[in-house]
Design a protein around this motif. Structure first.
Motif, PDB file in Angstrom:
ATOM      1  N   GLN A   1       3.816  88.158  -0.199  1.00 31.31           N
ATOM      2  CA  GLN A   1       4.488  87.874  -1.468  1.00 31.31           C
ATOM      3  C   GLN A   1       5.729  87.018  -1.244  1.00 31.31           C
ATOM      4  O   GLN A   1       6.011  86.078  -2.014  1.00 31.31           O
ATOM      5  CB  GLN A   1       4.871  89.189  -2.144  1.00 31.31           C
ATOM      6  N   ALA A   2       6.462  87.314  -0.182  1.00 27.96           N
ATOM      7  CA  ALA A   2       7.667  86.533   0.111  1.00 27.96           C
ATOM      8  C   ALA A   2       7.310  85.111   0.499  1.00 27.96           C
ATOM      9  O   ALA A   2       8.029  84.152   0.161  1.00 27.96           O
ATOM     10  CB  ALA A   2       8.454  87.213   1.223  1.00 27.96           C
ATOM     11  N   GLU A   3       6.199  84.952   1.204  1.00 29.08           N
ATOM     12  CA  GLU A   3       5.770  83.595   1.553  1.00 29.08           C
ATOM     13  C   GLU A   3       5.400  82.789   0.303  1.00 29.08           C
ATOM     14  O   GLU A   3       5.731  81.590   0.197  1.00 29.08           O
ATOM     15  CB  GLU A   3       4.578  83.670   2.516  1.00 29.08           C
ATOM     16  N   ALA A   4       4.729  83.439  -0.662  1.00 25.01           N
ATOM     17  CA  ALA A   4       4.379  82.748  -1.921  1.00 25.01           C
ATOM     18  C   ALA A   4       5.630  82.371  -2.699  1.00 25.01           C
ATOM     19  O   ALA A   4       5.736  81.259  -3.264  1.00 25.01           O
ATOM     20  CB  ALA A   4       3.468  83.638  -2.750  1.00 25.01           C
ATOM     21  N   SER A   5       6.601  83.282  -2.741  1.00 24.03           N
ATOM     22  CA  SER A   5       7.851  82.999  -3.443  1.00 24.03           C
ATOM     23  C   SER A   5       8.587  81.842  -2.786  1.00 24.03           C
ATOM     24  O   SER A   5       9.191  80.996  -3.465  1.00 24.03           O
ATOM     25  CB  SER A   5       8.729  84.247  -3.465  1.00 24.03           C
ATOM     26  N   LEU A   6       8.536  81.808  -1.442  1.00 23.79           N
ATOM     27  CA  LEU A   6       9.204  80.722  -0.738  1.00 23.79           C
ATOM     28  C   LEU A   6       8.533  79.387  -1.030  1.00 23.79           C
ATOM     29  O   LEU A   6       9.210  78.350  -1.224  1.00 23.79           O
ATOM     30  CB  LEU A   6       9.205  80.996   0.766  1.00 23.79           C
TER      31      LEU A   6
ATOM     32  N   ALA B   1      15.467  83.705   3.096  1.00 21.70           N
ATOM     33  CA  ALA B   1      16.090  84.927   3.626  1.00 21.70           C
ATOM     34  C   ALA B   1      15.210  86.144   3.349  1.00 21.70           C
ATOM     35  O   ALA B   1      15.073  87.033   4.195  1.00 21.70           O
ATOM     36  CB  ALA B   1      17.474  85.101   3.006  1.00 21.70           C
ATOM     37  N   ASN B   2      14.622  86.179   2.168  1.00 21.38           N
ATOM     38  CA  ASN B   2      13.762  87.316   1.831  1.00 21.38           C
ATOM     39  C   ASN B   2      12.537  87.359   2.728  1.00 21.38           C
ATOM     40  O   ASN B   2      12.125  88.438   3.186  1.00 21.38           O
ATOM     41  CB  ASN B   2      13.345  87.212   0.362  1.00 21.38           C
ATOM     42  N   LEU B   3      11.952  86.189   3.013  1.00 18.89           N
ATOM     43  CA  LEU B   3      10.790  86.154   3.906  1.00 18.89           C
ATOM     44  C   LEU B   3      11.167  86.638   5.300  1.00 18.89           C
ATOM     45  O   LEU B   3      10.412  87.399   5.931  1.00 18.89           O
ATOM     46  CB  LEU B   3      10.222  84.737   3.961  1.00 18.89           C
ATOM     47  N   ALA B   4      12.317  86.220   5.784  1.00 18.99           N
ATOM     48  CA  ALA B   4      12.766  86.665   7.109  1.00 18.99           C
ATOM     49  C   ALA B   4      12.954  88.182   7.138  1.00 18.99           C
ATOM     50  O   ALA B   4      12.579  88.854   8.114  1.00 18.99           O
ATOM     51  CB  ALA B   4      14.061  85.960   7.487  1.00 18.99           C
ATOM     52  N   ALA B   5      13.508  88.734   6.063  1.00 20.13           N
ATOM     53  CA  ALA B   5      13.718  90.173   6.000  1.00 20.13           C
ATOM     54  C   ALA B   5      12.395  90.925   5.956  1.00 20.13           C
ATOM     55  O   ALA B   5      12.231  91.966   6.620  1.00 20.13           O
ATOM     56  CB  ALA B   5      14.572  90.520   4.785  1.00 20.13           C
ATOM     57  N   GLN B   6      11.447  90.392   5.173  1.00 22.26           N
ATOM     58  CA  GLN B   6      10.150  91.065   5.078  1.00 22.26           C
ATOM     59  C   GLN B   6       9.390  90.989   6.404  1.00 22.26           C
ATOM     60  O   GLN B   6       8.703  91.943   6.787  1.00 22.26           O
ATOM     61  CB  GLN B   6       9.316  90.437   3.950  1.00 22.26           C
ATOM     62  N   LYS B   7       9.548  89.902   7.119  1.00 23.22           N
ATOM     63  CA  LYS B   7       8.902  89.788   8.439  1.00 23.22           C
ATOM     64  C   LYS B   7       9.528  90.775   9.425  1.00 23.22           C
ATOM     65  O   LYS B   7       8.831  91.381  10.240  1.00 23.22           O
ATOM     66  CB  LYS B   7       9.026  88.361   8.961  1.00 23.22           C
TER      67      LYS B   7
ATOM     68  N   ASP C   1       2.197 102.047   6.040  1.00 23.23           N
ATOM     69  CA  ASP C   1       3.481 101.347   5.960  1.00 23.23           C
ATOM     70  C   ASP C   1       3.346  99.915   6.464  1.00 23.23           C
ATOM     71  O   ASP C   1       3.964  98.989   5.914  1.00 23.23           O
ATOM     72  CB  ASP C   1       4.534 102.088   6.779  1.00 23.23           C
ATOM     73  N   VAL C   2       2.527  99.721   7.487  1.00 25.41           N
ATOM     74  CA  VAL C   2       2.293  98.365   7.994  1.00 25.41           C
ATOM     75  C   VAL C   2       1.590  97.513   6.940  1.00 25.41           C
ATOM     76  O   VAL C   2       1.932  96.334   6.724  1.00 25.41           O
ATOM     77  CB  VAL C   2       1.479  98.415   9.310  1.00 25.41           C
ATOM     78  N   ALA C   3       0.625  98.098   6.265  1.00 21.77           N
ATOM     79  CA  ALA C   3      -0.095  97.354   5.226  1.00 21.77           C
ATOM     80  C   ALA C   3       0.851  96.956   4.093  1.00 21.77           C
ATOM     81  O   ALA C   3       0.796  95.826   3.586  1.00 21.77           O
ATOM     82  CB  ALA C   3      -1.244  98.205   4.693  1.00 21.77           C
ATOM     83  N   GLN C   4       1.726  97.840   3.661  1.00 22.68           N
ATOM     84  CA  GLN C   4       2.683  97.513   2.606  1.00 22.68           C
ATOM     85  C   GLN C   4       3.643  96.418   3.072  1.00 22.68           C
ATOM     86  O   GLN C   4       3.951  95.482   2.305  1.00 22.68           O
ATOM     87  CB  GLN C   4       3.477  98.768   2.218  1.00 22.68           C
ATOM     88  N   ALA C   5       4.100  96.515   4.296  1.00 18.02           N
ATOM     89  CA  ALA C   5       5.008  95.494   4.803  1.00 18.02           C
ATOM     90  C   ALA C   5       4.309  94.144   4.893  1.00 18.02           C
ATOM     91  O   ALA C   5       4.915  93.093   4.623  1.00 18.02           O
ATOM     92  CB  ALA C   5       5.546  95.914   6.172  1.00 18.02           C
ATOM     93  N   THR C   6       3.036  94.156   5.249  1.00 20.41           N
ATOM     94  CA  THR C   6       2.266  92.907   5.318  1.00 20.41           C
ATOM     95  C   THR C   6       2.148  92.280   3.935  1.00 20.41           C
ATOM     96  O   THR C   6       2.283  91.052   3.770  1.00 20.41           O
ATOM     97  CB  THR C   6       0.875  93.179   5.915  1.00 20.41           C
ATOM     98  N   ALA C   7       1.903  93.127   2.920  1.00 19.03           N
ATOM     99  CA  ALA C   7       1.798  92.614   1.550  1.00 19.03           C
ATOM    100  C   ALA C   7       3.114  92.015   1.089  1.00 19.03           C
ATOM    101  O   ALA C   7       3.147  90.968   0.406  1.00 19.03           O
ATOM    102  CB  ALA C   7       1.369  93.738   0.619  1.00 19.03           C
ATOM    103  N   ARG C   8       4.224  92.625   1.460  1.00 20.34           N
ATOM    104  CA  ARG C   8       5.520  92.091   1.064  1.00 20.34           C
ATOM    105  C   ARG C   8       5.780  90.749   1.732  1.00 20.34           C
ATOM    106  O   ARG C   8       6.394  89.843   1.136  1.00 20.34           O
ATOM    107  CB  ARG C   8       6.625  93.086   1.428  1.00 20.34           C
ATOM    108  N   VAL C   9       5.331  90.599   2.942  1.00 21.64           N
ATOM    109  CA  VAL C   9       5.497  89.319   3.632  1.00 21.64           C
ATOM    110  C   VAL C   9       4.687  88.239   2.932  1.00 21.64           C
ATOM    111  O   VAL C   9       5.158  87.102   2.720  1.00 21.64           O
ATOM    112  CB  VAL C   9       5.087  89.450   5.114  1.00 21.64           C
TER     113      VAL C   9
END
Length: 381
Positions: A119-124, A160-166, A109-117
């Motif tokens: 991705q969110a950083e790239a989108s930002l 906002a998405n990056l903050a949520a993913q973090k 779960d930590v690895a998936q959350a890290t990947a989402r962060v």
């Protein structure tokens, strides 16, 4: 023949008279002789009652319990216990790992959350580029206002998405830390319900600790005695093993038990004492001191359910005195009634004497006063 017979008769009479005079003389001398000395029954040492300050106290009894207990439970659910690192009786320190839950699922779960962060950083980054270009072209009119607003909104949404993913990543990292069950305080493990391989749920109790390994005596006292007990007073108790422990009154219950009309007094004991939770102890709470007259315990004899001492008079004869006793401390017994402070009392060997016996005094026992620092009052029946 007659003369012969007369002479023989006179000889017998003379012999009888001499015998009578000898017997009478022996009786007369025997009556005039001084009486034979009476042998002493026992050689003894004597002592005098000593006056000293004796601690007065309130007798109480009660159980020994942990000062405070700490329950160690699982903060996450659905995880298997992979390792158990402590057992009952082990001393632990705050933050020490007690058990480890299987971390593989949480690590995923930590690895998936890290990947989402990521991705969110790239989108930002992309949203920031578009928003920056829109701000540059806004004054020139090259882009429609609606599209410019979309770029600016996209930037805000990406932030906002990056903050949520973090935040989600941080939550998973916390869950990963929670797979290590740690001690909340210093103490000793008093119970362990954790079983290797068991799948625990949130809130499942795994261990119980006696905080700081501190035990207290919860003594019950009669309601009439509560007013005499104050925080900070000393207390002495006797464990079932026969060992003595001293403590300090921590707090007195502000209420009485509705059924017994007794009050609970909480007495803190040293952390290194031999006291164990669950023991039952009796003792005294020391509430003050008073003058008292005492004798060595060896001087007080128990006979037929009563207590006696042997007082030596001027003729070295002993007189058995019935006494009333009170507290005892440091090898001495408080004498309430029965003798005067000036009495000469047999210090040892009284068990072999009877009233009226003659004794030989060989020494005087040293007088010692009870030590109030370690005095332990104990009422005698």
């Amino acid at each position: 023949m007659k003369n012969h017979s007369s002479l023989a008769s006179r000889f017998v009479q003379t012999l009888l008279l001499a015998t009578s005079l000898t017997t009478l003389s022996a009786i007369t001398h025997a009556e005039d002789a001084p009486p034979a000395a009476t042998n002493a029954a026992l050689a003894v040492t004597i002592t005098n009652p000593s006056a000293a300050d004796w601690n007065s106290g309130i007798t109480a009894s009660g159980t020994l319990s942990p000062w405070q207990e700490a329950i160690v439970a699982s903060e996450i659910g659905g995880q298997r216990i992979a390792k158990l690192l402590v057992d009952i009786g082990d001393k632990v320190k705050q933050g020490q790992t007690l058990a480890i839950l299987a971390p593989e699922a949480v690590q995923a779960d930590v690895a998936q959350a890290t990947a989402r962060v990521t991705q969110a950083e790239a989108s930002l980054d992309e949203a920031k580029t578009n928003a920056g270009r829109a701000r540059t072209l806004k004054s020139s009119g090259a882009l429609p206002a609606q599209q410019i607003d979309q770029y600016l909104t996209g930037e805000a949404t990406a932030k906002a998405n990056l903050a949520a993913q973090k935040a989600a990543l941080q939550a998973q990292q916390i869950r990963l830390e929670q797979t290590r069950i740690t001690a909340p305080d210093n103490g000793i493990v008093s119970s362990r319900s954790a079983t290797l391989g068991a799948v625990v749920q949130t809130g499942t109790e795994l261990f119980r600790l006696v905080r700081q390994n501190k035990i207290e005596w919860r003594a019950e006292v009669a309601g009439r005695d509560v007013a005499s007990i104050q925080t900070g007073q000393s207390a002495n108790l006797t464990l079932p093993t026969g060992e003595s422990v001293s403590g300090i009154v921590r707090v007195v219950s502000p209420t009485l038990d509705a059924n017994t009309r007794n009050a609970m007094v909480y007495i803190s004991l040293p952390s290194d004492s031999p006291a164990k939770a669950g023991m039952f102890a009796e003792g005294q709470i020391l509430t003050g001191s008073s003058k008292a007259m005492g004798l060595p315990q060896s001087a007080v004899i128990l006979r037929d359910g009563n207590r006696y001492v042997f007082e030596v008079n001027a003729d070295n004869h002993v007189l058995q005195r019935l006494v009333k006793t009170g507290r005892q401390a440091d090898g001495k017994v408080e004498i309430l009634e029965g003798i005067t402070p000036a009495a000469r009392v047999v210090a040892t060997g009284g068990a072999f004497l009877n009233d009226g016996d003659t004794v030989q005094i060989i020494d005087k026992a040293p007088e010692t006063a009870p030590n109030n620092a370690s005095n332990r009052d104990k009422p005698k029946p």
